[in-house]
Design an enzyme around this catalytic site. Structure first.
Site, PDB file in Angstrom:
ATOM      1  N   ASP A  76      -0.482  24.901 -12.045  1.00 47.11           N
ATOM      2  CA  ASP A  76      -1.754  24.606 -12.713  1.00 47.11           C
ATOM      3  C   ASP A  76      -1.521  23.981 -14.079  1.00 47.11           C
ATOM      4  O   ASP A  76      -2.185  23.005 -14.454  1.00 47.11           O
ATOM      5  CB  ASP A  76      -2.576  25.890 -12.875  1.00 47.11           C
ATOM      6  CG  ASP A  76      -2.858  26.547 -11.528  1.00 47.11           C
ATOM      7  OD1 ASP A  76      -2.974  25.808 -10.534  1.00 47.11           O
ATOM      8  OD2 ASP A  76      -2.937  27.792 -11.476  1.00 47.11           O
ATOM      9  N   GLY A 114       0.814  -1.205   0.000  1.00 45.81           N
ATOM     10  CA  GLY A 114       0.000   0.000   0.000  1.00 45.81           C
ATOM     11  C   GLY A 114       0.848   1.255   0.000  1.00 45.81           C
ATOM     12  O   GLY A 114       2.057   1.204   0.228  1.00 45.81           O
ATOM     13  N   PRO A 115       0.225   2.409  -0.251  1.00 53.12           N
ATOM     14  CA  PRO A 115       0.960   3.683  -0.256  1.00 53.12           C
ATOM     15  C   PRO A 115       1.551   3.975   1.122  1.00 53.12           C
ATOM     16  O   PRO A 115       1.131   3.398   2.124  1.00 53.12           O
ATOM     17  CB  PRO A 115      -0.110   4.711  -0.642  1.00 53.12           C
ATOM     18  CG  PRO A 115      -1.220   3.921  -1.245  1.00 53.12           C
ATOM     19  CD  PRO A 115      -1.190   2.585  -0.581  1.00 53.12           C
ATOM     20  N   GLY A 129       2.113   5.421   4.706  1.00 54.30           N
ATOM     21  CA  GLY A 129       1.240   5.966   5.729  1.00 54.30           C
ATOM     22  C   GLY A 129      -0.104   5.303   5.866  1.00 54.30           C
ATOM     23  O   GLY A 129      -0.962   5.782   6.617  1.00 54.30           O
ATOM     24  N   HIS A 154      -9.729  31.279 -10.506  1.00 55.23           N
ATOM     25  CA  HIS A 154      -9.985  29.895 -10.098  1.00 55.23           C
ATOM     26  C   HIS A 154     -11.351  29.766  -9.441  1.00 55.23           C
ATOM     27  O   HIS A 154     -12.119  28.830  -9.721  1.00 55.23           O
ATOM     28  CB  HIS A 154      -8.904  29.432  -9.100  1.00 55.23           C
ATOM     29  CG  HIS A 154      -7.599  29.089  -9.739  1.00 55.23           C
ATOM     30  ND1 HIS A 154      -7.474  28.128 -10.729  1.00 55.23           N
ATOM     31  CD2 HIS A 154      -6.337  29.570  -9.517  1.00 55.23           C
ATOM     32  CE1 HIS A 154      -6.203  28.039 -11.091  1.00 55.23           C
ATOM     33  NE2 HIS A 154      -5.492  28.909 -10.376  1.00 55.23           N
ATOM     34  N   HIS A 204      -5.753  36.191 -10.154  1.00 57.68           N
ATOM     35  CA  HIS A 204      -5.472  34.780 -10.469  1.00 57.68           C
ATOM     36  C   HIS A 204      -6.346  33.854  -9.620  1.00 57.68           C
ATOM     37  O   HIS A 204      -7.014  32.948 -10.135  1.00 57.68           O
ATOM     38  CB  HIS A 204      -3.980  34.490 -10.221  1.00 57.68           C
ATOM     39  CG  HIS A 204      -3.566  33.091 -10.585  1.00 57.68           C
ATOM     40  ND1 HIS A 204      -2.902  32.805 -11.756  1.00 57.68           N
ATOM     41  CD2 HIS A 204      -3.716  31.916  -9.929  1.00 57.68           C
ATOM     42  CE1 HIS A 204      -2.663  31.492 -11.799  1.00 57.68           C
ATOM     43  NE2 HIS A 204      -3.144  30.943 -10.687  1.00 57.68           N
ATOM     44  N   GLU A 205      -6.359  34.074  -8.297  1.00 54.79           N
ATOM     45  CA  GLU A 205      -7.149  33.222  -7.411  1.00 54.79           C
ATOM     46  C   GLU A 205      -8.646  33.453  -7.614  1.00 54.79           C
ATOM     47  O   GLU A 205      -9.444  32.507  -7.517  1.00 54.79           O
ATOM     48  CB  GLU A 205      -6.766  33.480  -5.950  1.00 54.79           C
ATOM     49  CG  GLU A 205      -5.321  33.139  -5.619  1.00 54.79           C
ATOM     50  CD  GLU A 205      -4.968  31.694  -5.926  1.00 54.79           C
ATOM     51  OE1 GLU A 205      -5.871  30.827  -5.841  1.00 54.79           O
ATOM     52  OE2 GLU A 205      -3.803  31.428  -6.264  1.00 54.79           O
ATOM     53  N   GLY A 265      -0.710   2.274   7.098  1.00 52.53           N
ATOM     54  CA  GLY A 265      -0.830   1.425   8.287  1.00 52.53           C
ATOM     55  C   GLY A 265      -0.191   0.064   8.175  1.00 52.53           C
ATOM     56  O   GLY A 265      -0.559  -0.846   8.919  1.00 52.53           O
TER      57      GLY A 265
END
Length: 639
Positions: A532, A234-235, A237, A461, A457-458, A239
């Site tokens: 982006d 698994g990735p 972190g 978005h 810019h924000e 467990g």
């Protein structure tokens, strides 16, 4: 009584003398010996002083020639009180029985000739008795022993360091010994399955193995055999190591744990020797469990592609591990647990049934599983009544268990920094922003022009994502520099198992909203859209080359799930197909960019209002967004 015995053994272990103290004492003893010999050494004189002040005066009692190198002169007892010998008797450690003077001899024959000539005319009873002896002194022994001892001490220190800091067990002859840590009844892991949240299916399979060790008859009476190995995949972190710790806490059997890198050593044959020693110890304490974390460090594939970067020592270690897992030798009662986040690089022979019978995949938790994980990590935290676990789970999509633990800890740190008595919801929101975007950098100085560009810019978005129906719900917009970014838009994403083509295209438009806003407002673009554009380009290539969502390319996928094509320099398609893919990706991005610009021109008034609000307050919350752009009519659609 048992408690007293454990405490006594612990004191004995803790009170064990470090061997370096012995080495230090030995060196100190050598220096003291040298100093003592120096202080007790006799006074050295020449022939002229000996002849005139002692021999002709009748003071000499006897002469002893030692090793034909020097002569020791002994003075008569009744002459030691004379004035000319006063400096001799006043020395520290003076003794009448020890030599009083010493003469270095160039040649014994020359000394004898001088002595015979000097005693011409002496009565026979007055002539000096000369004896010859061969003597071995401590100073001679130490003169060649001390350098050897220093050399041995130096190499022992080096070898202990190279042995991995294993204390007394890392001597010259212990390189082939296993470095696994043994957890038994005395040193039991405190982690249990109650501490493992959000991994129900994985826990069921692992608990079955623990139950097999506790009640083997229940399974063996039906002819079942205990699994030899379990691989956690698994990735990072999710467990994997936590699950192994829970097994160590639940199982009442010896548990050996170590990392795959501990098998790899600079000395040839050490890795294979440690594997043999590990399984030997495990078999002696069977039934037992071995846990190898990050097994990809030693279990990499041995195919021909890696022939130029292969390591013979690693391959020998892997071969020994394969033989121990399932070879001619019996491996009764030993279960091997292993964990990795790179199963694609592991050798196929290592993954086959008979060695690792079960592969347990631990994925990133969904919303319900994140709620359970939050409950576990919120136990030790003094939290306020406004904490909503449902909201926290919704704000953390794609987060692993380790990320959630980090958010809980960051929230407690933030509350403590603000001198609060309880951790509140706002602290968790701030901790989430801190983990995702980085630390706020209000001290970062921006010019008014740059700040205005960032605000538009924000705002671009925000406006684009607000009016696109397949984009996640927008929660907050900020132009406060955080981490490496100069601004950010925060969403409340929904979890999807499948993504449609329309959703892909709307997400691309939302990502291009910042650059499109700069183009619409200033008719000029900046470098602020780098991140982006990177995401948009990857999404476009994924749609065209991987997911088969392009009409021209058709239902074809060039995705390689095995990872083998990455090791080759070429692509799995020809030059014409590569040109066609590039053209379709470029056309798709240009189309989405023009669509976004049209959307922002249509809602130019809202764009201006939101940008001005960001310039004034730096942060726009959900209420501000609804006041400027109205209620969002269509919520994001789930599949």
């Amino acid at each position: 009584m048992a408690k007293e015995t454990k405490e006594t053994e612990s004191k004995r272990t803790n009170g064990r003398i470090n061997p370096y103290w012995f080495y230090l004492f030995f060196v100190f003893f050598i220096f003291i010996t040298y100093f003592f010999n120096a202080s007790q050494s006799t006074k050295e004189i020449g022939w002229l002083e000996f002849d005139e002040a002692m021999l002709r005066q009748g003071d000499v009692a006897k002469i002893i020639v030692v090793n034909k190198e020097f002569a020791e002169i002994y003075i008569k007892k009744d002459r030691l009180s004379l004035e000319r010998h006063k400096d001799l008797t006043s020395r520290v450690g003076f003794s009448e029985l020890s030599p009083h003077y010493k003469i270095q001899l160039g040649s014994v024959q020359s000394f004898e000739d001088k002595l015979t000539k000097a005693q011409e005319g002496f009565l026979p009873e007055d002539k000096i008795d000369v004896r010859y002896v061969t003597r071995t002194s401590w100073s001679n022994i130490l003169s060649w022993l001390f350098p050897i001892f220093l050399l041995v001490l130096f190499w022992m220190f080096i070898l202990r360091r190279m042995g991995g800091g294993q204390g007394g067990g890392a001597s010259l002859f212990n390189f082939g010994k296993s470095t696994a840590k043994l957890m038994g009844q005395d040193s039991k892991s405190k982690t249990t399955f109650e501490d493992v949240a959000g991994l129900k299916e994985a826990k069921i399979e692992v608990m079955e193995i623990v139950d097999f060790l506790k009640n083997p008859d229940h399974y063996t009476k039906l002819g079942a055999k205990i699994p030899k190995g379990v691989m956690f995949v698994g990735p990072p972190g999710t467990g994997k190591t936590l699950m192994a710790k829970a097994v160590a806490g639940e199982a009442k059997v010896p548990f050996f744990s170590l990392s795959g890198s501990e098998f790899v050593e600079m000395f040839v044959g050490v890795g294979a020797s440690r594997v043999r020693d590990l399984f030997k110890k495990a078999k002696e304490k069977a039934p037992s469990i071995i846990f190898i974390d990050e097994i990809d460090a030693v279990g990499r594939s041995r195919n021909k592609v890696n022939v130029f970067q292969s390591n013979d020592e690693r391959e020998n270690t892997l071969n020994q591990l394969l033989a121990e897992l399932d070879g001619f030798g019996e491996n009764t009662g030993v279960i091997v647990l292993a964990a990795t986040n790179r199963p694609d690089v592991l050798d196929k022979a290592l993954l086959r049934p008979g060695r690792f019978d079960r592969h347990i995949y631990l994925e990133l938790p969904n919303k319900e599983e994140r709620k359970e994980i939050f409950k576990v990590h919120l136990r030790p935290i003094k939290k306020a009544d406004d904490i909503e676990i449902e909201l926290l789970a919704s704000l953390t999509p794609g987060f692993s268990g380790a990320d959630i633990a980090n958010i809980c800890n960051e929230a407690a740190l933030i509350a403590a920094r603000k001198k609060k008595d309880l951790v509140e919801k706002v602290d968790f929101i701030e901790a989430r922003d801190r983990v995702v975007g980085g630390l706020e950098r209000r001290s970062r100085i921006l010019s008014s022009k740059e700040k205005k560009i960032i605000a538009y810019h924000e705002a671009g978005h925000a406006v684009a994502s607000w009016y696109l129906k397949n984009v996640d719900s927008l929660m907050k917009v900020s132009i406060i520099p955080r981490g490496k970014s100069l601004g950010a838009a925060w969403y409340l994403p929904e979890e999807h198992q499948l993504i449609t083509k329309a959703q892909f295209m709307d997400q691309m438009c939302a990502l291009l909203g910042g650059r499109a806003a700069e183009d619409v407002v200033y008719n000029e673009i900046s470098t602020g859209a780098l991140d982006d554009l990177e995401k948009v380009t990857k999404q476009a290539y994924g749609m065209v080359a991987y997911y088969g969502l392009d009409k021209e390319i058709g239902p074809m996928s060039f995705y390689d799930s095995t990872g083998r094509d990455e090791r080759f320099l070429g692509k799995p398609y020809g030059e014409n197909m590569a040109k066609l893919i590039d053209k379709e990706v470029q056309d798709l991005i240009f189309t989405m960019y023009e669509k976004t610009k049209g959307l922002l021109r249509e809602h130019r008034a809202e764009l201006e209002k939101l940008a001005q609000l960001l310039l004034e307050k730096e942060v726009a919350e959900r209420e501000d967004l609804e006041r400027i752009m109205g209620k969002r009519d269509q919520a994001p659609q789930s599949v």
